[in-house]
Design an enzyme around this catalytic site. Structure first.
Site, mmCIF file in Angstrom:
data_model
loop_
_atom_site.group_PDB
_atom_site.id
_atom_site.type_symbol
_atom_site.label_atom_id
_atom_site.label_comp_id
_atom_site.label_asym_id
_atom_site.label_seq_id
_atom_site.Cartn_x
_atom_site.Cartn_y
_atom_site.Cartn_z
ATOM 1 N N PHE A 1 34.786 15.077 -6.650
ATOM 2 C CA PHE A 1 35.217 14.346 -7.833
ATOM 3 C C PHE A 1 35.793 13.029 -7.340
ATOM 4 C CE2 PHE A 1 38.041 13.188 -11.320
ATOM 5 C CZ PHE A 1 37.205 13.412 -12.398
ATOM 6 N N ASP B 1 41.875 20.496 -2.907
ATOM 7 C CA ASP B 1 41.948 20.206 -4.337
ATOM 8 C C ASP B 1 41.402 21.437 -5.070
ATOM 9 O OD1 ASP B 1 41.316 19.473 -6.955
ATOM 10 O OD2 ASP B 1 40.851 17.399 -6.417
ATOM 11 N N TYR C 1 44.926 21.982 -16.610
ATOM 12 C CA TYR C 1 44.329 21.955 -17.952
ATOM 13 C C TYR C 1 42.922 22.545 -18.011
ATOM 14 C CZ TYR C 1 42.962 17.350 -16.085
ATOM 15 O OH TYR C 1 42.513 16.322 -15.295
ATOM 16 N N LYS C 2 42.461 23.093 -16.913
ATOM 17 C CA LYS C 2 41.137 23.730 -16.920
ATOM 18 C C LYS C 2 41.348 25.248 -17.067
ATOM 19 C CE LYS C 2 39.333 19.991 -14.039
ATOM 20 N NZ LYS C 2 38.540 19.232 -15.017
ATOM 21 N N ARG D 1 26.561 21.355 -17.843
ATOM 22 C CA ARG D 1 27.584 22.201 -17.212
ATOM 23 C C ARG D 1 28.080 23.231 -18.213
ATOM 24 N NH1 ARG D 1 32.745 19.685 -14.397
ATOM 25 N NH2 ARG D 1 33.242 19.427 -16.611
#
Lengths: 414, 414
Positions: free
Chosen positions: B147, B216, B241-242, B390
């Protein structure tokens, strides 16, 4: 300042405390009746029976905030889910809310982004300022008397850019400036004493030396005019949970003057400050404008609470807020003089309006115990180590009757 | 993996799609009936008629969150005001919530603090890692496929510590390690492909080279076991938040292994990471423990929403989450094979469990249009430029019936 806020000091003379008290109480009624900002108080939820003079630490709750939070959580997050990043305007919140803060601090739109903490923004602003100043300037000046996080982050910014940090007292800044100076980090209002510094004059002096001025507005924004654009400030940061009432730990903001934006080189180049954040390219290409001060994913719950909180500013001008702020602090000093036995407290905050923020700090023996006793009696200020009572006056929800009561209770406690 | 999640691949043979579809639908019913995590779904507020497969971007709303937010805003902020920093436990929230995340990522208490964004924490962790590695190591390795914010912040960390950044593909990390390597920043699960990397093996290789491993965890924490302590990870960061369902832009976290804490030297030494934050001393003296990773005032509204969101983990073990996650992704691939004409989509995510996170990425022509059509039919995944669909599978609220429907609707759209 308008006539209605005239607050000539009561001479604490032979008539004694009783006469002064009577005069203060009557005057409070008159001042409240003439207060054109009095209606703003209805926009806040304040507990019954409390005089809240700690808005310079945590602003009171605007009534509209819980409802907005409910909607953001239940509908925008719970129902719309990921779509809210576009449809509910989440993605653009940092710039949109920045533009709500802009008029309060005297900035044209497009120069403020909201996000991160004040400390993180200090790091961004100071490193960027040093880079803008160029490699031949190797010294950073920082206010040695300031809220300490500014000094800690300035030390790190200096260490990581190979500069020297030189702490100076604000009154020494002019003499300390020179061809080595890259940037100067100053607080607009001292968090402890409530002293207001000369932002226009100091900024001009910094510029004359060829350096950049970075201002920390935590204790001034929302309480008095700042005039960022008018005075050509280079970079500024501030929190939103004091006079802007954004809520505990609400996101801070970063101001990057339009003339510096194209060369603003952030030490925290996160993906949301990218020109094309969803392109997911390996190279960082900074966005145009203040957006390049963004770092990570914006903290939406806190940010939208802040947006709603800023609604209390609709139709309110910062000049009228300042006029009432000075009247409140003048009147508090007057009532303290009338009620409190001479010599029991010492005024730390300057008397001159031009040097006063929106708080009154009093030095006092046993200040910690005194503040606890005040709070137990419903007068909430705070204590700053080792001997300071701090009282903050937020013009949008503090009235003159509150001020009179606070001084009276202080006298009782003492 | 337990028997009940066995999901042997359907051979897409001569029987045709109709038979496969019937088999998939029946199997979904069986798998849902045997799913011991099915009851967790009741803890989430999901819109009717939606199959939500985008929890790897924004987790769904835990039902308890809006009520907690209401209480925090109306009572803790509105009524208790400044007292809540102590009385409502606001001040210690970063460590307390860190300790709620710890068991999910395999860390003993006292090593995680919550706050700031992932990007900001990457900067802290990587700069601190370089400083821990010492001055004779001048190179940082970063996953070139990651990312992008990780790469941007790594570039800044390298620039500001005088190191060289070397982007490498994860499979090249072992060969790239050497006596120059200070630190390696890796993603546990690739955000696009869903590929899971070998955290234990890569961490061991990094250590063998005398360097520090920074992970990460954005796309793995909450979806699969991480084992930070077990595998001797040095530093780690992640968002909440995932798969942790903290809400849009909820605060990230930083893990500092206990053995490194005394020498953890933050580039963002803010006042709340100070040993005596209210002493307001001009020198920064870092707090003990993970607390020294704190920077500014914690963002309370978002932070306490996250705390409540983490309540869904009560009594849930990460191993059972992983077992269901693999069963869900296996079953999705099985249903796609049964429903979607051969050759129309290509599986990007590895088939081997040991290399798979909790998402399935499919390459597909017109992926952007296809995803829009899916969302219009109530199947929410997301699109990643240029050609990837995704689908994220959050075991706490996604069921096997959802999976079957998603594959069926995908086939209809295609």
């Amino acid at each position: 300042m308008s006539e209605k806020y005239e607050t000539k000091a009561v001479t604490h003379g032979a008539e004694g405390v009783a006469h002064g008290a009577e005069a203060c109480a009557a005057k409070a009624v008159r001042l409240d009746a003439a207060d054109e900002l009095a209606k703003s108080r209805e926009l806040f939820a304040l507990p019954d029976g409390v005089v809240y003079l700690d808005g310079n630490s945590l602003g009171a709750l605007p009534r509209a905030v819980p409802g907005r939070l409910q909607d953001v959580a239940a509908r925008e997050w719970g129902e719309l889910l990921i779509r809210s990043w576009d449809e509910s305007g989440w993605w653009t919140a940092p710039e949109r809310i920045g533009d709500l803060i802009s008029p309060i601090v005297g900035a044209a739109p497009g120069q403020i982004v909201v996000g991160d903490s004040t400390s993180v923004n200090i790091f961004k602003a100071l490193v960027a300022a040093v880079r803008l100043a160029g490699n031949d300037r190797d010294e950073i000046l920082v206010d040695a008397t300031t809220f300490p996080t500014d000094g800690y982050l300035a030390e790190s910014a200096a260490r990581m850019t190979g500069r020297t940090l030189r702490p100076v007292r604000p009154e020494e800044v002019r003499d300390a400036l020179g061809p080595r100076t890259a940037a100067v980090l100053l607080n607009h209002v001292d968090y402890r004493s409530g002293r207001l510094y000369d932002l226009p004059g100091l900024t001009a002096a910094v510029h004359e030396a060829g350096a950049l001025a970075v201002w920390d507005l935590c204790h001034s924004a929302g309480a008095l005019p700042v005039g960022l654009d008018e005075h050509s400030v280079d970079l500024a940061v501030g929190c939103t949970y004091k006079y802007l009432n954004g809520g505990p730990g609400s996101p801070a903001y970063l101001y990057v003057a339009a003339r510096h934006q194209a060369r603003f080189d952030s030490p925290l180049p996160g993906w949301t400050g990218h020109a094309n954040p969803f392109g997911m390219t390996p190279e960082f290409t900074p966005a145009d404008g203040a957006t390049r001060g963004r770092v990570g994913t914006p903290d939406i719950l806190s940010m939208l609470a802040l947006e709603t909180a800023l609604g209390v500013w609709e139709g309110v001008g910062i000049d009228s807020v300042r006029a009432k702020s000075l009247a409140l602090t003048d009147f508090f000093v007057e009532c303290v003089r009338a009620y409190v036995p001479a010599g029991r407290v010492e005024l730390v905050t300057p008397s001159a309006h031009v040097e006063r923020g929106s708080q009154i700090a009093l030095r006092c023996d046993d200040a910690g115990d005194v503040m606890r006793a005040l709070i137990a009696r419903g007068v909430v200020g705070d204590f700053r180590h080792p001997d300071v009572l701090r009282f903050g006056f937020t013009p949008l929800y503090v009235g003159f009757g509150d001020v009179e009561r606070a001084a009276r209770v202080l006298a009782e406690v003492l």
